[in-house]
Motif scaffolding. Structure first.
Motif, mmCIF file in Angstrom:
data_model
loop_
_atom_site.group_PDB
_atom_site.id
_atom_site.type_symbol
_atom_site.label_atom_id
_atom_site.label_comp_id
_atom_site.label_asym_id
_atom_site.label_seq_id
_atom_site.Cartn_x
_atom_site.Cartn_y
_atom_site.Cartn_z
ATOM 1 N N ASP A 194 39.702 -3.073 -60.992
ATOM 2 C CA ASP A 194 40.845 -3.843 -61.494
ATOM 3 C C ASP A 194 41.730 -2.930 -62.336
ATOM 4 O O ASP A 194 41.347 -2.523 -63.441
ATOM 5 N N ASP A 248 53.690 -0.858 -59.307
ATOM 6 C CA ASP A 248 52.404 -1.562 -59.406
ATOM 7 C C ASP A 248 51.364 -0.626 -58.794
ATOM 8 O O ASP A 248 51.524 -0.223 -57.632
ATOM 9 N N MET A 302 48.478 -1.143 -57.594
ATOM 10 C CA MET A 302 47.658 -1.679 -56.509
ATOM 11 C C MET A 302 48.473 -2.585 -55.591
ATOM 12 O O MET A 302 49.089 -3.554 -56.035
ATOM 13 N N GLY A 346 50.713 -9.908 -51.705
ATOM 14 C CA GLY A 346 51.349 -11.140 -52.188
ATOM 15 C C GLY A 346 52.217 -10.902 -53.415
ATOM 16 O O GLY A 346 53.353 -11.380 -53.488
ATOM 17 N N SER A 347 51.698 -10.156 -54.385
ATOM 18 C CA SER A 347 52.451 -9.916 -55.630
ATOM 19 C C SER A 347 53.704 -9.098 -55.342
ATOM 20 O O SER A 347 54.787 -9.383 -55.863
ATOM 21 N N LEU A 379 53.268 -11.359 -63.042
ATOM 22 C CA LEU A 379 52.565 -12.074 -61.964
ATOM 23 C C LEU A 379 51.073 -11.890 -62.171
ATOM 24 O O LEU A 379 50.637 -10.802 -62.543
ATOM 25 N N TYR A 380 50.298 -12.932 -61.959
ATOM 26 C CA TYR A 380 48.841 -12.731 -61.900
ATOM 27 C C TYR A 380 48.327 -13.378 -60.633
ATOM 28 O O TYR A 380 48.905 -14.352 -60.142
ATOM 29 N N ARG A 381 47.239 -12.819 -60.109
ATOM 30 C CA ARG A 381 46.653 -13.364 -58.870
ATOM 31 C C ARG A 381 45.637 -14.439 -59.224
ATOM 32 O O ARG A 381 44.765 -14.211 -60.054
ATOM 33 N N ILE A 402 55.426 -4.557 -62.347
ATOM 34 C CA ILE A 402 54.780 -5.861 -62.192
ATOM 35 C C ILE A 402 53.650 -5.890 -63.220
ATOM 36 O O ILE A 402 52.745 -5.037 -63.195
ATOM 37 N N LEU A 403 53.748 -6.850 -64.164
ATOM 38 C CA LEU A 403 52.739 -6.944 -65.233
ATOM 39 C C LEU A 403 51.422 -7.442 -64.641
ATOM 40 O O LEU A 403 51.446 -8.247 -63.705
ATOM 41 N N ARG A 404 50.354 -6.954 -65.273
ATOM 42 C CA ARG A 404 50.325 -5.969 -66.325
ATOM 43 C C ARG A 404 50.265 -4.530 -65.823
ATOM 44 O O ARG A 404 50.790 -3.611 -66.442
HETATM 45 C C1 PRP Z 1 46.795 -6.803 -59.630
HETATM 46 C C2 PRP Z 1 47.685 -5.610 -59.331
HETATM 47 C C3 PRP Z 1 48.770 -6.230 -58.497
HETATM 48 C C4 PRP Z 1 48.035 -7.302 -57.742
HETATM 49 C C5 PRP Z 1 47.797 -6.794 -56.354
HETATM 50 O O1 PRP Z 1 47.315 -7.542 -60.662
HETATM 51 O O2 PRP Z 1 48.169 -4.967 -60.471
HETATM 52 O O3 PRP Z 1 49.820 -6.806 -59.256
HETATM 53 O O4 PRP Z 1 46.792 -7.517 -58.415
HETATM 54 O O5 PRP Z 1 47.209 -7.759 -55.576
HETATM 55 P P1 PRP Z 1 47.934 -8.438 -54.335
HETATM 56 O O6 PRP Z 1 48.567 -7.323 -53.563
HETATM 57 O O7 PRP Z 1 46.790 -9.089 -53.594
HETATM 58 O O8 PRP Z 1 48.927 -9.435 -54.844
HETATM 59 P P2 PRP Z 1 46.570 -8.815 -61.275
HETATM 60 O O9 PRP Z 1 47.048 -10.062 -60.606
HETATM 61 O O10 PRP Z 1 45.084 -8.582 -61.287
HETATM 62 O O11 PRP Z 1 47.141 -8.872 -62.739
HETATM 63 P P3 PRP Z 1 46.999 -7.813 -63.949
HETATM 64 O O12 PRP Z 1 47.806 -6.590 -63.570
HETATM 65 O O13 PRP Z 1 47.603 -8.563 -65.085
HETATM 66 O O14 PRP Z 1 45.552 -7.497 -64.142
#
Ligand code: PRP
Ligand code: URA
Length: 209
Positions: free
Chosen positions: A200, A131, A133, A138-139, A102-104, A77-79
């Protein structure tokens, strides 16, 4: 929880602790994410199917096991998930790689999709979604929804740090997938960041912000 593996190996725990330190720089952070992914992947891939194939050794002919079936698909899941890919590829160099962007949203914390490309055919492959985190979940839920809509059946999800809320949400939404987590942290804060977490992950891997 059935289908959920929480790692306790001391090497994984030690490396996660270094990741958490705010003074750990981009270079070391990136290497650690990759190393942890490899250690977690070694265990997560212990049920890969094998088939016996005839081989001639310098001594005699024998039947010996090789990985069977279609090549594995690694889907970051990017990035931030990108940071884990090379750890898995070190174990299975022939794997195919898909991407889910996906971005949040910073206010709603809801995921927004901006890119998706999966190796074809996806339905016959074991798929490892990465991923670091798993926060609100949601992601992860959206990524697995997408893979299933495209025919993915055998799915493993790997996260280095999870919040209890996100782990529960992913498991409840997709009880059939195998989830692997390096450590479950205490909770989410008001910005939906994992506490104590590591900040992050995307920014720390890529040196942005
Ligand atoms: C971060 C992380 C996950 C997501 C987790 O990505 O890498 O994809 O947040 O959060 P969630 O479980 O609440 O959905 P982010 O959206 O910050 O994007 P990035 O990896 O491009 O920084
Ligand atoms: N995404 C991150 O990178 N870190 C968190 O703590 C939560 C979401």
């Amino acid at each position: 929880m059935e289908n959920v593996t929480i790692f306790t190996h001391p090497l994984i725990q030690h490396k996660i602790s270094i990741l958490r330190k705010k003074e750990t720089g981009t270079n070391e952070f990136r290497s650690l994410i990759e190393e942890i992914a490899m250690l977690m992947g070694y265990e997560a891939l212990r049920d890969l199917p094998l088939e016996d194939v005839e081989v001639e050794t310098p001594i005699e002919t024998c039947m010996t096991p090789f990985l069977a079936g279609k090549k594995l698909a690694v889907v970051p899941i990017l990035r931030a998930g990108l940071g884990m890919v090379n750890g898995i590829l070190a174990l299975v160099p022939s794997a195919k790689v898909g991407h889910i962007g996906l971005y949040r949203d910073e206010v709603t914390h809801e995921p927004h999709e901006y890119y998706c490309k999966l190796p074809s055919p996806i339905d016959q492959r074991i798929i490892v979604v990465t991923d670091p985190m798993l926060a609100t979940g949601g992601s992860a839920v959206e990524a697995v929804d997408f893979i299933k809509q495209h025919g993915g059946k055998s799915i493993k999800f790997m996260a280095i740090i999870a919040a209890p809320e996100g782990l529960k949400r992913l498991h409840e939404a997709h009880p059939d997938i195998q989830i692997y987590v390096g450590h479950v942290d205490r909770c989410l804060n008001e910005n939906a960041y994992i506490c104590p977490g590591l900040g992050d992950a995307g920014d720390r891997i890529f040196g942005t912000k």
